[in-house]
Design an enzyme around this catalytic site. Structure first.
Site, PDB file in Angstrom:
ATOM      1  N   GLN A   1      12.232  46.463 -15.191  1.00 35.34           N
ATOM      2  CA  GLN A   1      12.708  47.334 -16.288  1.00 35.34           C
ATOM      3  C   GLN A   1      13.510  46.405 -17.202  1.00 35.34           C
ATOM      4  O   GLN A   1      14.694  46.166 -16.978  1.00 35.34           O
ATOM      5  CB  GLN A   1      13.592  48.465 -15.749  1.00 35.34           C
ATOM      6  CG  GLN A   1      13.995  49.457 -16.831  1.00 35.34           C
ATOM      7  CD  GLN A   1      15.102  50.396 -16.385  1.00 35.34           C
ATOM      8  OE1 GLN A   1      15.880  50.097 -15.487  1.00 35.34           O
ATOM      9  NE2 GLN A   1      15.174  51.553 -17.035  1.00 35.34           N
TER      10      GLN A   1
ATOM     11  N   ARG B   1      31.304  48.341 -13.757  1.00 29.15           N
ATOM     12  CA  ARG B   1      32.623  48.618 -13.166  1.00 29.15           C
ATOM     13  C   ARG B   1      32.981  47.729 -11.979  1.00 29.15           C
ATOM     14  O   ARG B   1      34.110  47.730 -11.513  1.00 29.15           O
ATOM     15  CB  ARG B   1      32.708  50.095 -12.768  1.00 29.15           C
ATOM     16  CG  ARG B   1      32.907  51.019 -13.965  1.00 29.15           C
ATOM     17  CD  ARG B   1      32.733  52.465 -13.582  1.00 29.15           C
ATOM     18  NE  ARG B   1      31.327  52.805 -13.381  1.00 29.15           N
ATOM     19  CZ  ARG B   1      30.892  53.973 -12.904  1.00 29.15           C
ATOM     20  NH1 ARG B   1      31.760  54.902 -12.548  1.00 29.15           N
ATOM     21  NH2 ARG B   1      29.609  54.208 -12.771  1.00 29.15           N
TER      22      ARG B   1
ATOM     23  N   ASN C   1      30.385  52.128  -7.113  1.00 31.18           N
ATOM     24  CA  ASN C   1      30.499  51.737  -8.518  1.00 31.18           C
ATOM     25  C   ASN C   1      31.617  50.734  -8.748  1.00 31.18           C
ATOM     26  O   ASN C   1      31.603  50.009  -9.728  1.00 31.18           O
ATOM     27  CB  ASN C   1      30.745  52.972  -9.398  1.00 31.18           C
ATOM     28  CG  ASN C   1      29.559  53.928  -9.362  1.00 31.18           C
ATOM     29  OD1 ASN C   1      28.413  53.513  -9.506  1.00 31.18           O
ATOM     30  ND2 ASN C   1      29.823  55.193  -9.130  1.00 31.18           N
TER      31      ASN C   1
ATOM     32  N   GLU D   1      24.318  66.227 -16.629  1.00 31.01           N
ATOM     33  CA  GLU D   1      25.196  65.074 -16.427  1.00 31.01           C
ATOM     34  C   GLU D   1      26.616  65.413 -16.851  1.00 31.01           C
ATOM     35  O   GLU D   1      26.822  66.212 -17.782  1.00 31.01           O
ATOM     36  CB  GLU D   1      24.679  63.873 -17.229  1.00 31.01           C
ATOM     37  CG  GLU D   1      23.425  63.255 -16.645  1.00 31.01           C
ATOM     38  CD  GLU D   1      23.594  62.893 -15.187  1.00 31.01           C
ATOM     39  OE1 GLU D   1      24.390  61.990 -14.877  1.00 31.01           O
ATOM     40  OE2 GLU D   1      22.937  63.524 -14.337  1.00 31.01           O
TER      41      GLU D   1
ATOM     42  N   SER E   1      39.309   8.877  29.272  1.00 30.31           N
ATOM     43  CA  SER E   1      40.044   9.320  28.083  1.00 30.31           C
ATOM     44  C   SER E   1      40.077   8.236  27.014  1.00 30.31           C
ATOM     45  O   SER E   1      40.006   7.045  27.324  1.00 30.31           O
ATOM     46  CB  SER E   1      41.484   9.663  28.468  1.00 30.31           C
ATOM     47  OG  SER E   1      41.464  10.698  29.410  1.00 30.31           O
TER      48      SER E   1
ATOM     49  N   TYR F   1      35.912  14.644  19.527  1.00 39.64           N
ATOM     50  CA  TYR F   1      34.919  14.911  18.487  1.00 39.64           C
ATOM     51  C   TYR F   1      33.559  14.497  19.037  1.00 39.64           C
ATOM     52  O   TYR F   1      33.344  13.319  19.363  1.00 39.64           O
ATOM     53  CB  TYR F   1      35.211  14.135  17.191  1.00 39.64           C
ATOM     54  CG  TYR F   1      34.065  14.290  16.225  1.00 39.64           C
ATOM     55  CD1 TYR F   1      33.762  15.548  15.696  1.00 39.64           C
ATOM     56  CD2 TYR F   1      33.233  13.218  15.888  1.00 39.64           C
ATOM     57  CE1 TYR F   1      32.674  15.729  14.856  1.00 39.64           C
ATOM     58  CE2 TYR F   1      32.151  13.397  15.044  1.00 39.64           C
ATOM     59  CZ  TYR F   1      31.870  14.655  14.534  1.00 39.64           C
ATOM     60  OH  TYR F   1      30.789  14.838  13.721  1.00 39.64           O
TER      61      TYR F   1
ATOM     62  N   ASN G   1      31.187  14.464  32.299  1.00 36.53           N
ATOM     63  CA  ASN G   1      32.539  14.843  31.937  1.00 36.53           C
ATOM     64  C   ASN G   1      33.057  13.936  30.830  1.00 36.53           C
ATOM     65  O   ASN G   1      33.032  12.719  30.948  1.00 36.53           O
ATOM     66  CB  ASN G   1      33.454  14.728  33.163  1.00 36.53           C
ATOM     67  CG  ASN G   1      34.842  15.248  32.856  1.00 36.53           C
ATOM     68  OD1 ASN G   1      35.075  16.455  32.833  1.00 36.53           O
ATOM     69  ND2 ASN G   1      35.757  14.327  32.587  1.00 36.53           N
TER      70      ASN G   1
ATOM     71  N   GLY H   1      19.847  51.897  -5.535  1.00 33.93           N
ATOM     72  CA  GLY H   1      20.149  50.681  -4.786  1.00 33.93           C
ATOM     73  C   GLY H   1      21.617  50.509  -4.442  1.00 33.93           C
ATOM     74  O   GLY H   1      21.996  49.544  -3.777  1.00 33.93           O
TER      75      GLY H   1
ATOM     76  N   THR I   1      17.753  56.150 -15.937  1.00 38.71           N
ATOM     77  CA  THR I   1      17.159  56.257 -14.596  1.00 38.71           C
ATOM     78  C   THR I   1      15.717  56.771 -14.654  1.00 38.71           C
ATOM     79  O   THR I   1      14.873  56.354 -13.850  1.00 38.71           O
ATOM     80  CB  THR I   1      18.011  57.186 -13.709  1.00 38.71           C
ATOM     81  OG1 THR I   1      18.312  58.388 -14.438  1.00 38.71           O
ATOM     82  CG2 THR I   1      19.316  56.525 -13.301  1.00 38.71           C
TER      83      THR I   1
END
Ligand code: UD1
Ligand code: CA
Length: 481
Positions: free
Chosen positions: A82, A20, A236, A163, A414, A375, A386, A110, A88
């Site tokens: 499994q 689902r 779910n 169930e 700069s 950058y 600086n 889980g 289950t």
């Protein structure tokens, strides 16, 4: 195997597909607050004091194992397979070898990420106090659709779980349902599973059927009713995933406020499970603290800051929209607004990074500053230096990355380009507009600029006649139309 007969083994069922969710990823790996839901369940099992952890894997077993290996490095656990998801009960049977020799078995799913140690220790206490052979966690719901319904005997003990798909109309009206969390004698549970068949609506080995088997053998099976059903809420669907995440986030934020963290707008803040925040820190709206981010005490994190795997010291001020990843920010430093700190950035104590500065693998010393439009990549900037506006470390030659090393108390004017690899010595000065291609000795000044030329009367001789000509052409064209 263990000889300790009071020991506890936890089995987490994680072999199902989770159809689902409509996902190519196994359901239990879907993250809740940045951590797979299965990991949340394992966290709870570990803190509840399980001596052995067994996670039953099946659907996408390898992906689940890889995820666990990275998240639980150094933790002792097993992942029995499994191969086919036959129910289950069958999943628990697959963990029989992994749990052999342990006295009690704690069974969890889980897909219940909100489970916590508190809920599990309350279950352990109730189970020990009652002396039951098996205790099943239950809760009351107004809409029990989809859940197994609890069948109780006169004395309140359990005789079965039906169930939803197998239930009669009368049974479907039962409001007490199975949370999917069980604690009981390990050998009794494994023994009972051998007697469970598959004659049910889904043709599966239902774990729930051990209740009927044990009760019919005169064993005591008791319910443990939760007052906070949200703890065992299962996921779910994607909608349930988002609902549970919001709920867990809300709880987390509430806890943080209790610990002395101020949130100006809790509804807009996201803090993942593995992130932490110190006391007296204020988080503004839209702040996201992701992954292993830790924030110190007395910090101010302004609107829209997104930090991933960052370590932020005490008294740091991040102005709006700092986006940082894998970055260390020293105490008292400031950054932002609009700053991009990329992996490997280390900002020294009381350093300052201003607006529109991007850094990557940049290590700034104490008090160093880059206040505007720069950058800084693959570089070191010494204490107190600086960096002027528009400075760029040219770290890439098209094939290789190179490093720029700037000493202490350097002044970079700069619009400087530092073409790496290059070193600038302590207390050197780089004049504005310089392209630095050769190492600059300590204490020196370097300037590279074109020669200054002034041409008098340029406007009258060149610009004005051209502008007049262009205006005349435009007027003529318009007339023709
Ligand atoms: C199960 C219970 C139901 C309970 C509900 C609570 C059974 C038969 N029913 O139903 O009574 O109310 O949980 O949420 O147990 N899994 C495996 N291998 C399998 C089948 C499932 O590992 O062969 C795992 C799933 O991955 C999941 C958990 O077991 O983590 C529960 O399975 P799921 O199919 O979700 O059971 P429900 O139908 O919800
Ligand atoms: Ca389920």
């Amino acid at each position: 195997m263990t000889e300790d007969r009071s020991s506890l083994a936890a089995v987490v069922l994680a072999a199902g597909q989770g159809t689902r969710m409509r996902s190519s990823m196994a359901k239990v790996l879907h993250p809740v607050l940045g951590r797979p839901m299965l990991a949340h369940v394992l966290d709870a099992a570990r803190s509840a004091g399980a001596d052995r952890l067994a996670v039953v894997v099946g659907h996408q077993a390898e992906a689940v194992r890889i995820s666990l290996a990275t998240l639980f490095d150094g933790v002792d656990y097993q992942t029995p397979l499994q191969a086919e998801q036959l129910g289950t009960g069958h999943a628990v049977q697959c963990a029989a070898t992994a749990t052999e020799g342990y006295k009690d078995l704690l069974i969890l799913c889980g897909d219940t990420p909100n489970l916590n140690a508190l809920t599990l220790s309350a279950l352990r206490e109730a189970h020990e106090a009652s002396g039951a052979d098996l205790t099943v966690v239950t809760f009351e719901v107004t809409d029990p659709t989809g859940y197994g319904r609890m069948i109780r005997a006169q004395d309140g003990s359990l005789t079965g779980i039906i169930e939803h798909k197998d239930a009669t109309e009368a049974q479907r009206a039962i409001g007490e349902v199975n949370a999917g969390v069980y604690l009981g004698d390990r050998d009794l549970i494994i023994g009972a599973l051998e007697k469970v068949g598959t004659a049910n609506a889904q043709g599966e080995v239902y774990l729930t059927d051990i209740v009927k088997v044990l009760a019919s053998e005169g064993r005591r099976v008791l319910p443990h009713v939760l007052d906070d059903p949200q703890r065992v809420a299962g996921v779910n669907t994607r909608e349930q995933l988002s609902i549970i995440e919001q709920r867990m986030l809300k709880d987390r934020l509430q806890a943080l406020m209790g610990e002395g963290v101020s949130l100006e707008d809790p509804s807009g803040v996201r803090i993942e499970t593995t992130a932490s925040v110190g006391a007296d820190t204020t988080l503004s709206t839209g702040v996201q603290l992701l992954g292993r981010t830790t924030i110190g005490q007395g910090c101010r994190i302004d609107a829209g800051c997104v930090l991933t795997d960052c370590t932020v010291g005490d008294g740091v001020h991040l102005k709006p929209y700092v986006v940082a990843e894998d970055t260390v920010i020293g105490a008292g430093a400031t950054a932002g607004p609009f700053t991009h700190l990329r992996p490997g950035t280390v900002l020294g104590e009381a350093s300052k990074i201003g607006n529109f500065v991007e850094t990557k693998k940049a290590v700034l010393g104490k008090g160093a500053k880059a206040s505007h439009l720069s950058y800084l990549g693959d570089c070191e900037v010494g204490e107190g230096s600086n960096i002027g506006a528009g400075t760029i470390t040219c770290n890439y030659d098209g094939s290789y990355k190179h490093k720029t090393v700037i000493g202490k108390e350097v002044f970079i004017g700069s619009d400087t380009q530092l073409v790496a690899p290059v070193n600038v010595g302590d207390r050197a000065t780089v004049g504005a507009g310089t392209t630095v291609t050769v190492d600059v000795p300590a204490g020196s000044l370097v300037v590279t600029r074109g020669e200054r030329r002034v041409i008098q009367g340029y406007d009258a001789r060149h610009r004005q006649p051209r502008e007049a000509k262009r205006a005349a052409e435009k007027a003529a064209a318009k007339k023709e139309q």
